[in-house]
Design a protein around this motif. Structure first.
Motif, PDB file in Angstrom:
ATOM      1  N   LEU B  35      -0.328   0.497   5.769  1.00  0.00           N
ATOM      2  CA  LEU B  35      -0.436  -0.230   4.504  1.00  0.00           C
ATOM      3  C   LEU B  35      -0.862  -1.677   4.730  1.00  0.00           C
ATOM      4  CD1 LEU B  35       2.926   1.303   3.843  1.00  0.00           C
ATOM      5  CD2 LEU B  35       1.253   1.520   2.023  1.00  0.00           C
ATOM      6  N   ALA B  36      -1.432  -2.264   3.680  1.00  0.00           N
ATOM      7  CA  ALA B  36      -1.781  -3.687   3.723  1.00  0.00           C
ATOM      8  C   ALA B  36      -1.584  -4.258   2.322  1.00  0.00           C
ATOM      9  CB  ALA B  36      -3.226  -3.866   4.168  1.00  0.00           C
ATOM     10  N   MET B  37      -1.523  -5.578   2.238  1.00  0.00           N
ATOM     11  CA  MET B  37      -1.364  -6.243   0.952  1.00  0.00           C
ATOM     12  C   MET B  37      -2.738  -6.598   0.387  1.00  0.00           C
ATOM     13  SD  MET B  37       1.471  -6.359  -0.258  1.00  0.00           S
ATOM     14  CE  MET B  37       2.938  -7.156  -0.731  1.00  0.00           C
ATOM     15  N   ALA B  38      -2.947  -6.302  -0.880  1.00  0.00           N
ATOM     16  CA  ALA B  38      -4.174  -6.721  -1.535  1.00  0.00           C
ATOM     17  C   ALA B  38      -3.817  -7.107  -2.963  1.00  0.00           C
ATOM     18  CB  ALA B  38      -5.200  -5.596  -1.540  1.00  0.00           C
ATOM     19  N   GLU B  39      -4.144  -8.288  -3.349  1.00  0.00           N
ATOM     20  CA  GLU B  39      -3.827  -8.814  -4.682  1.00  0.00           C
ATOM     21  C   GLU B  39      -2.373  -8.584  -5.044  1.00  0.00           C
ATOM     22  OE1 GLU B  39      -6.760  -6.987  -7.147  1.00  0.00           O
ATOM     23  OE2 GLU B  39      -8.373  -7.707  -5.847  1.00  0.00           O
ATOM     24  N   GLU B  40      -1.490  -9.025  -4.135  1.00  0.00           N
ATOM     25  CA  GLU B  40      -0.045  -8.998  -4.395  1.00  0.00           C
ATOM     26  C   GLU B  40       0.543  -7.599  -4.521  1.00  0.00           C
ATOM     27  OE1 GLU B  40       1.451 -12.468  -6.279  1.00  0.00           O
ATOM     28  OE2 GLU B  40       0.227 -12.978  -4.528  1.00  0.00           O
ATOM     29  N   ARG B  41      -0.223  -6.590  -4.118  1.00  0.00           N
ATOM     30  CA  ARG B  41       0.323  -5.242  -4.144  1.00  0.00           C
ATOM     31  C   ARG B  41       0.014  -4.538  -2.841  1.00  0.00           C
ATOM     32  NH1 ARG B  41       0.184  -3.045 -10.214  1.00  0.00           N
ATOM     33  NH2 ARG B  41       0.760  -5.026 -11.124  1.00  0.00           N
ATOM     34  N   ALA B  42       0.877  -3.580  -2.501  1.00  0.00           N
ATOM     35  CA  ALA B  42       0.625  -2.796  -1.289  1.00  0.00           C
ATOM     36  C   ALA B  42      -0.498  -1.806  -1.547  1.00  0.00           C
ATOM     37  CB  ALA B  42       1.891  -2.065  -0.883  1.00  0.00           C
ATOM     38  N   ARG B  43      -1.212  -1.470  -0.476  1.00  0.00           N
ATOM     39  CA  ARG B  43      -2.343  -0.557  -0.597  1.00  0.00           C
ATOM     40  C   ARG B  43      -2.391   0.279   0.682  1.00  0.00           C
ATOM     41  NH1 ARG B  43      -8.033  -1.015   0.055  1.00  0.00           N
ATOM     42  NH2 ARG B  43      -7.776  -2.941   1.215  1.00  0.00           N
ATOM     43  N   ILE B  44      -2.761   1.557   0.562  1.00  0.00           N
ATOM     44  CA  ILE B  44      -2.905   2.403   1.750  1.00  0.00           C
ATOM     45  C   ILE B  44      -4.271   2.127   2.365  1.00  0.00           C
ATOM     46  CG2 ILE B  44      -3.022   4.773   2.610  1.00  0.00           C
ATOM     47  CD1 ILE B  44      -1.185   5.581   0.248  1.00  0.00           C
ATOM     48  N   VAL B  45      -4.281   1.678   3.621  1.00  0.00           N
ATOM     49  CA  VAL B  45      -5.565   1.362   4.256  1.00  0.00           C
ATOM     50  C   VAL B  45      -5.909   2.315   5.404  1.00  0.00           C
ATOM     51  CG1 VAL B  45      -5.649  -1.069   3.624  1.00  0.00           C
ATOM     52  CG2 VAL B  45      -4.435  -0.383   5.704  1.00  0.00           C
ATOM     53  N   ASP B  46      -4.913   3.051   5.916  1.00  0.00           N
ATOM     54  CA  ASP B  46      -5.196   3.972   7.027  1.00  0.00           C
ATOM     55  C   ASP B  46      -4.302   5.201   6.900  1.00  0.00           C
ATOM     56  OD1 ASP B  46      -6.070   5.141   9.314  1.00  0.00           O
ATOM     57  OD2 ASP B  46      -5.418   3.563  10.683  1.00  0.00           O
ATOM     58  N   ARG B  47      -4.620   6.022   5.898  1.00  0.00           N
ATOM     59  CA  ARG B  47      -3.770   7.171   5.569  1.00  0.00           C
ATOM     60  C   ARG B  47      -3.598   8.121   6.750  1.00  0.00           C
ATOM     61  NH1 ARG B  47      -2.394   9.837   1.046  1.00  0.00           N
ATOM     62  NH2 ARG B  47      -3.553   8.372  -0.217  1.00  0.00           N
ATOM     63  N   ASP B  48      -4.669   8.377   7.497  1.00  0.00           N
ATOM     64  CA  ASP B  48      -4.585   9.346   8.594  1.00  0.00           C
ATOM     65  C   ASP B  48      -3.650   8.893   9.718  1.00  0.00           C
ATOM     66  OD1 ASP B  48      -6.241  11.077   7.309  1.00  0.00           O
ATOM     67  OD2 ASP B  48      -8.053  10.518   8.411  1.00  0.00           O
ATOM     68  N   ALA B  49      -3.353   7.592   9.765  1.00  0.00           N
ATOM     69  CA  ALA B  49      -2.444   7.096  10.814  1.00  0.00           C
ATOM     70  C   ALA B  49      -0.985   7.375  10.474  1.00  0.00           C
ATOM     71  CB  ALA B  49      -2.646   5.598  11.017  1.00  0.00           C
ATOM     72  N   CYS B  50      -0.710   7.718   9.208  1.00  0.00           N
ATOM     73  CA  CYS B  50       0.674   7.937   8.762  1.00  0.00           C
ATOM     74  C   CYS B  50       1.277   9.139   9.459  1.00  0.00           C
ATOM     75  CB  CYS B  50       0.701   8.157   7.250  1.00  0.00           C
ATOM     76  SG  CYS B  50       2.314   8.640   6.601  1.00  0.00           S
ATOM     77  N   MET B  51       2.537   9.002   9.927  1.00  0.00           N
ATOM     78  CA  MET B  51       3.212  10.139  10.564  1.00  0.00           C
ATOM     79  C   MET B  51       4.352  10.659   9.702  1.00  0.00           C
ATOM     80  SD  MET B  51       5.179   8.224  13.576  1.00  0.00           S
ATOM     81  CE  MET B  51       5.645   6.525  13.367  1.00  0.00           C
ATOM     82  N   GLU B  52       4.366  10.239   8.448  1.00  0.00           N
ATOM     83  CA  GLU B  52       5.312  10.782   7.460  1.00  0.00           C
ATOM     84  C   GLU B  52       6.766  10.575   7.850  1.00  0.00           C
ATOM     85  OE1 GLU B  52       3.775  14.813   7.226  1.00  0.00           O
ATOM     86  OE2 GLU B  52       2.489  14.258   5.554  1.00  0.00           O
ATOM     87  N   CYS B  53       7.079   9.430   8.457  1.00  0.00           N
ATOM     88  CA  CYS B  53       8.468   9.170   8.858  1.00  0.00           C
ATOM     89  C   CYS B  53       9.325   8.829   7.646  1.00  0.00           C
ATOM     90  CB  CYS B  53       8.540   8.056   9.905  1.00  0.00           C
ATOM     91  SG  CYS B  53       8.207   6.392   9.269  1.00  0.00           S
TER      92      CYS B  53
END
Lengths: 335, 110
Positions: B35-53
């Motif tokens: 995730l990363a911040m964009a315009e004061e909100r969180a945004r998913i930037v690298d979905r495939d890196a997620c390991m669903e923890c």
């Protein structure tokens, strides 16, 4: 433990920031897969290097390897260590299993009467405990603010010196060659438990059908009849973990399959009947692929959705190749 | 150090940006920089890196994140298929959505 420290709530065990010989020996055994299921410390509050009431409180699991790792990296820093009851499981796995949890943390804060011992209301948690914790719920239920520290305990001194701020690099879980290599002995210990008996069974089965009779064949056999089995173990549980980033493919089963095919190609050079070569050509890659798939559990970046997806395809292929290989091997006994 | 990548387009992570209050706790707890911040909100930037923890989900104070959490471990899936719930190893954490995963027995993982 080097003594105890008096607090308003009674004596708290005092521990050192350096490991002794027994701690290192215990860690070595655990890394070799010996007694790693019962390597735990008593949950509760510990003091390290004579902390005062304003010293930071670090929360960890009651796996002794986790506790010692934290101690070792704190060195001469004074702190409180709050050890949760995670049934002797490390921080990350315990968080995933719901043992390193909000309920356990809040309960432990109350059980040790932490609010009476320290003056501030901040708790430092390892970042990898976050899957089991709801920081906002901890605050609501206990009055303590959760601060997530770095992923690695080795970054704690820098984190504490930097006003409890983590750099972006401190927030990332890596999977370096060293981190993978340290897992290999445990993978091998697990494999030895079935590979040794299976090797003996295979050698005995081969001797049963030997032309020279059971005992002469059994004693006269060389290592080659089970070399394919061990090649599969090494390809799947040693080569795949070590070479993980360089093996082609994203799926672990594919990486293991490729390592296994290389091993099977080398096996063709061994002195065995042709049918046995064909048998191991199926068996060794299937085994290596399966063991590589098993390594997903020790890796630090696989998702459950991904593992399920690759298992749906890989498991039937591995079982199929295993059955073909076993059939060829048995046929070889009667030709 | 290169970032490991696992299978593409399998991750179940979802972020409802309309609910996000921009506190940034999800960025703090994610060990994979998903995730990363964009315009004061969180945004998913690298979905495939997620390991669903599930760390972002359980720490989000406004329930803006949903993921079918679990441990990416083949042995745990096999144990579950075989109906093992036992003391010795991991089983699959059921995908129950929000909240903390149910307590399980002892584990050998890690």
């Amino acid at each position: 433990m080097v003594g105890s420290l008096a607090t308003p709530q009674g004596e708290v065990p005092l521990v050192k920031g350096h490991l002794g010989g027994r701690d290192r020996w215990g860690a070595l055994l655990v890394r070799l897969g010996i007694g790693r299921m019962s390597y735990s410390v008593e949950p509760g509050l510990y003091a390290i290097n004579h902390p005062g009431p304003d010293a930071p409180v670090l929360v960890t699991a009651n796996y002794k390897l986790s506790f010692d790792h934290l101690r070792r990296h704190l060195q001469d820093l004074a702190a409180w260590i709050l050890v949760l009851d995670t049934h002797g499981i490390n921080v990350w796995c315990a968080a995933g299993k719901g043992l390193f949890s909000t309920a356990e943390l809040v309960g432990r804060i109350k059980a040790v009467d932490l609010a009476q011992i320290i003056t501030h209301r901040r708790l430092l948690l390892p970042q990898l405990s976050a899957p089991g914790i709801a920081a906002h719920a901890v605050r609501k239920q206990s009055g303590f603010k959760v601060v997530y520290g770095p992923v690695y305990a080795r970054d704690l001194p820098a984190f504490l010196a930097n006003n409890q701020q983590a750099t972006p690099a401190m927030r990332l879980k890596t999977f370096t060659l060293a981190e993978r290599a340290v897992l290999v002995p445990v993978e091998l210990t697990i494999a030895l438990k079935w590979a040794i008996p299976l090797s003996l069974v295979l050698l005995a089965l081969r001797a049963l059908t030997g032309a020279a009779g059971f005992w002469p064949t059994l004693v006269g056999q060389e290592f080659w009849p089970v070399a394919g089995l061990w090649a599969g173990v090494i390809a799947g549980s040693v080569a795949t973990p070590l070479l993980l980033p360089w093996l082609p493919g994203r799926a672990f089963a594919v990486k293991g399959l490729l390592a296994g095919l290389v091993a099977a190609a080398l096996l063709a050079l061994t002195p065995l009947p042709r049918l046995d070569h064909w048998a191991w050509f199926f068996l060794t890659p299937a085994l290596a692929s399966f063991l590589a798939l098993e390594f997903t559990g020790a890796s630090t970046f696989t998702s459950l959705s991904g593992v399920k997806k690759e298992m749906r395809i890989a498991l039937p292929c591995q079982i199929g190749a295993g059955l073909i290989g076993a059939g060829l091997w048995l046929a070889g006994r009667f030709m | 150090m290169e970032k490991f990548v696992y299978l593409r387009n399998v991750v179940t992570l979802n972020l409802d940006q309309r609910q996000c209050i921009g506190c940034g706790i999800c960025l703090t707890v994610c060990p994979r920089a998903v995730l990363a911040m964009a315009e004061e909100r969180a945004r998913i930037v690298d979905r495939d890196a997620c390991m669903e923890c599930g760390a972002c989900m359980s720490n989000c104070p406004v329930d803006a994140i949903a993921v079918e959490r679990g441990v990416g471990c083949a042995q745990a899936v096999i144990n579950t298929m075989l109906g093992r719930t036992g003391e010795q190893c991991c089983t699959m954490t059921p995908a129950e959505g929000r909240g903390e995963p149910p307590a399980r027995g002892r584990g050998t993982c890690g």
